[in-house]
Design an enzyme around this catalytic site. Sequence first.
Site, PDB file in Angstrom:
ATOM      1  N   GLU A  96       6.044  -2.844  12.997  1.00  0.00           N
ATOM      2  CA  GLU A  96       7.314  -2.186  12.709  1.00  0.00           C
ATOM      3  C   GLU A  96       7.095  -0.762  12.209  1.00  0.00           C
ATOM      4  O   GLU A  96       6.087  -0.465  11.571  1.00  0.00           O
ATOM      5  CB  GLU A  96       8.084  -2.990  11.660  1.00  0.00           C
ATOM      6  N   CYS A 109       7.887   5.891   8.500  1.00  0.00           N
ATOM      7  CA  CYS A 109       6.977   5.001   7.784  1.00  0.00           C
ATOM      8  C   CYS A 109       6.202   4.211   8.847  1.00  0.00           C
ATOM      9  O   CYS A 109       6.780   3.443   9.615  1.00  0.00           O
ATOM     10  CB  CYS A 109       7.809   4.084   6.884  1.00  0.00           C
ATOM     11  N   CYS A 116      -1.427  -8.060   7.404  1.00  0.00           N
ATOM     12  CA  CYS A 116      -2.177  -7.474   6.295  1.00  0.00           C
ATOM     13  C   CYS A 116      -2.968  -8.576   5.610  1.00  0.00           C
ATOM     14  O   CYS A 116      -2.493  -9.695   5.458  1.00  0.00           O
ATOM     15  CB  CYS A 116      -1.234  -6.824   5.281  1.00  0.00           C
ATOM     16  N   CYS A 120      -0.792  -9.349  -1.378  1.00  0.00           N
ATOM     17  CA  CYS A 120      -0.047  -8.955  -2.589  1.00  0.00           C
ATOM     18  C   CYS A 120       1.166  -9.885  -2.727  1.00  0.00           C
ATOM     19  O   CYS A 120       1.862 -10.156  -1.748  1.00  0.00           O
ATOM     20  CB  CYS A 120       0.402  -7.500  -2.492  1.00  0.00           C
ATOM     21  N   CYS A 123       4.892  -8.834  -1.625  1.00  0.00           N
ATOM     22  CA  CYS A 123       5.058  -8.101  -0.365  1.00  0.00           C
ATOM     23  C   CYS A 123       5.224  -9.075   0.797  1.00  0.00           C
ATOM     24  O   CYS A 123       4.455 -10.025   0.942  1.00  0.00           O
ATOM     25  CB  CYS A 123       3.852  -7.199  -0.125  1.00  0.00           C
ATOM     26  N   SER A 221      -1.085   2.241  -4.755  1.00  0.00           N
ATOM     27  CA  SER A 221      -0.128   1.245  -5.229  1.00  0.00           C
ATOM     28  C   SER A 221      -0.659   0.655  -6.530  1.00  0.00           C
ATOM     29  O   SER A 221      -1.570  -0.162  -6.516  1.00  0.00           O
ATOM     30  CB  SER A 221       0.064   0.156  -4.166  1.00  0.00           C
ATOM     31  N   LEU A 222      -0.103   1.114  -7.630  1.00  0.00           N
ATOM     32  CA  LEU A 222      -0.591   0.698  -8.957  1.00  0.00           C
ATOM     33  C   LEU A 222       0.054  -0.639  -9.336  1.00  0.00           C
ATOM     34  O   LEU A 222      -0.629  -1.632  -9.541  1.00  0.00           O
ATOM     35  CB  LEU A 222      -0.267   1.807  -9.969  1.00  0.00           C
ATOM     36  N   CYS A 340      10.635  -0.900   1.526  1.00  0.00           N
ATOM     37  CA  CYS A 340       9.241  -1.100   1.122  1.00  0.00           C
ATOM     38  C   CYS A 340       8.950  -2.575   0.914  1.00  0.00           C
ATOM     39  O   CYS A 340       9.661  -3.254   0.181  1.00  0.00           O
ATOM     40  CB  CYS A 340       8.949  -0.416  -0.211  1.00  0.00           C
TER      41      CYS A 340
HETATM   42  N1  SAH Z   1      -1.217  -1.558   1.897  1.00  0.00           N
HETATM   43  C1  SAH Z   1      -0.855  -0.225   1.470  1.00  0.00           C
HETATM   44  C2  SAH Z   1       0.204   0.374   2.374  1.00  0.00           C
HETATM   45  C3  SAH Z   1       1.559  -0.281   2.297  1.00  0.00           C
HETATM   46  S1  SAH Z   1       2.547   0.694   1.279  1.00  0.00           S
HETATM   47  C4  SAH Z   1      -0.408  -0.256   0.031  1.00  0.00           C
HETATM   48  O1  SAH Z   1      -0.117  -1.332  -0.480  1.00  0.00           O
HETATM   49  O2  SAH Z   1      -0.366   0.798  -0.601  1.00  0.00           O
HETATM   50  C5  SAH Z   1       3.839  -0.376   0.873  1.00  0.00           C
HETATM   51  C6  SAH Z   1       4.356  -0.070  -0.530  1.00  0.00           C
HETATM   52  O3  SAH Z   1       5.479  -0.912  -0.763  1.00  0.00           O
HETATM   53  C7  SAH Z   1       3.304  -0.383  -1.597  1.00  0.00           C
HETATM   54  O4  SAH Z   1       3.328   0.607  -2.589  1.00  0.00           O
HETATM   55  C8  SAH Z   1       3.809  -1.689  -2.169  1.00  0.00           C
HETATM   56  O5  SAH Z   1       3.434  -1.799  -3.530  1.00  0.00           O
HETATM   57  C9  SAH Z   1       5.310  -1.581  -1.990  1.00  0.00           C
HETATM   58  N2  SAH Z   1       5.970  -2.871  -1.864  1.00  0.00           N
HETATM   59  C10 SAH Z   1       5.485  -3.985  -1.308  1.00  0.00           C
HETATM   60  N3  SAH Z   1       6.376  -4.994  -1.382  1.00  0.00           N
HETATM   61  C11 SAH Z   1       7.464  -4.490  -2.001  1.00  0.00           C
HETATM   62  C12 SAH Z   1       8.738  -5.027  -2.350  1.00  0.00           C
HETATM   63  N4  SAH Z   1       9.059  -6.283  -2.062  1.00  0.00           N
HETATM   64  N5  SAH Z   1       9.622  -4.196  -2.972  1.00  0.00           N
HETATM   65  C13 SAH Z   1       9.318  -2.916  -3.245  1.00  0.00           C
HETATM   66  N6  SAH Z   1       8.138  -2.353  -2.909  1.00  0.00           N
HETATM   67  C14 SAH Z   1       7.223  -3.129  -2.292  1.00  0.00           C
END
Ligand code: SAH
Length: 348
Positions: A96, A109, A116, A120, A123, A221-222, A340
């Site tokens: 996507e 994006c 993946c 996490c 996500c 992504s902290l 996100c």
């Molecule tokens: N794998 C990489 C690239 C994906 S970025 C990474 O994690 O950085 C996707 C962003 O969306 C990340 O910062 C993640 O923390 C955030 N994210 C994932 N699931 C989410 C959710 N349910 N709500 C809000 N942000 C989310």
Amino acid sequence: MALTEHSGNLLGLDREELEGIAVRFGQPRYRGRQIYHGIYARRARDLSGLTDLSSDFRDAITAHQGIIYPQAERHFCSRDGAVRYLFRLPDGNKVETVYMPEEDRTTLCLSSQVGCALDCKFCFTAMLGSQRNLTAGEIIGQVLAVIAGQNVAPGARLNLVFMGMGEPLLNLPQVLKAVRILADPKGVGVTLRRIAVSTVGILPRIEELALAPVRPKLAISLNASHDEQRSALMPINRKYPLADLLCVCRAYPLRSWEHLMFEYVLLDGFNDADDDARRVADLLCDLRARVNLIPYNSGPQLPFRAPQFERVLAFQKILMDRRIPAFIRISRGQDISAACGQLSLNIG
Ligand code: SAH
């Protein structure tokens, strides 16, 4: 002629590779550069449009290779203007891409992998599990296909963020190859400063990225304020804990105009307390950092909720009072599962 190593797609080949193809067809090298310009700068969809090449040469290449964009199987339009594209790749896999127009710019994006592997806990892409890396051509194809589908003008201000499906730093060679072509003024021509990759923090790959001659901006992504909390949300933290992550961040060679971006997904009652904000400020105080606060985007099957907006504001204020620039990012496309963390190939 052994051209099958590129699986028939000219898209994703760089200048040297296209020059090599020209030479293999008995043409001068600059013919390869003309193809490069044609497919990336002029955005030709078909070799027949490249009339600066002889028709014999075009026919000879066409017998082996084409300009193959990922196929937009469906797209979903949000009330806020965002559009989520569901692309079908030649092997049947799907990814996507999200198009987000704003008044003065457009952000795309991009996905870097099918699925993946990082698991996490908040996500939705994680539910797809690990599948495969995208090729540079599949990454560039997302950009060109959306630009074409949305009639984005060639001179438009375009931001590209590798924040869709997948972990870009686990596919670094193809991501960097795509970035070189995307950022090349003679290629797709996107300004390099407007391209960002986001990572969970794969430390050796951050160090590798630091050395890349053509380097996008880095976002991390902290998502948590201490190790126990971060490991519960992001299993990768057990391998690369916060102290090590911050050590690599301190050594990261930022350019004069650059700052490190940290994303922090706010999960109600889990990582959104005042104490979390204070700990985040302590972690980041000696970095040139900015924080993007992302209230959790919900979806089926996950136990989290977004905090009340007052909590988000309070969290932001604590960071700002400690001189950490913090921005609240309300995700676009929530009504079409394009926000996100929501990319998961669900049709809805
Ligand atoms: N794998 C990489 C690239 C994906 S970025 C990474 O994690 O950085 C996707 C962003 O969306 C990340 O910062 C993640 O923390 C955030 N994210 C994932 N699931 C989410 C959710 N349910 N709500 C809000 N942000 C989310």
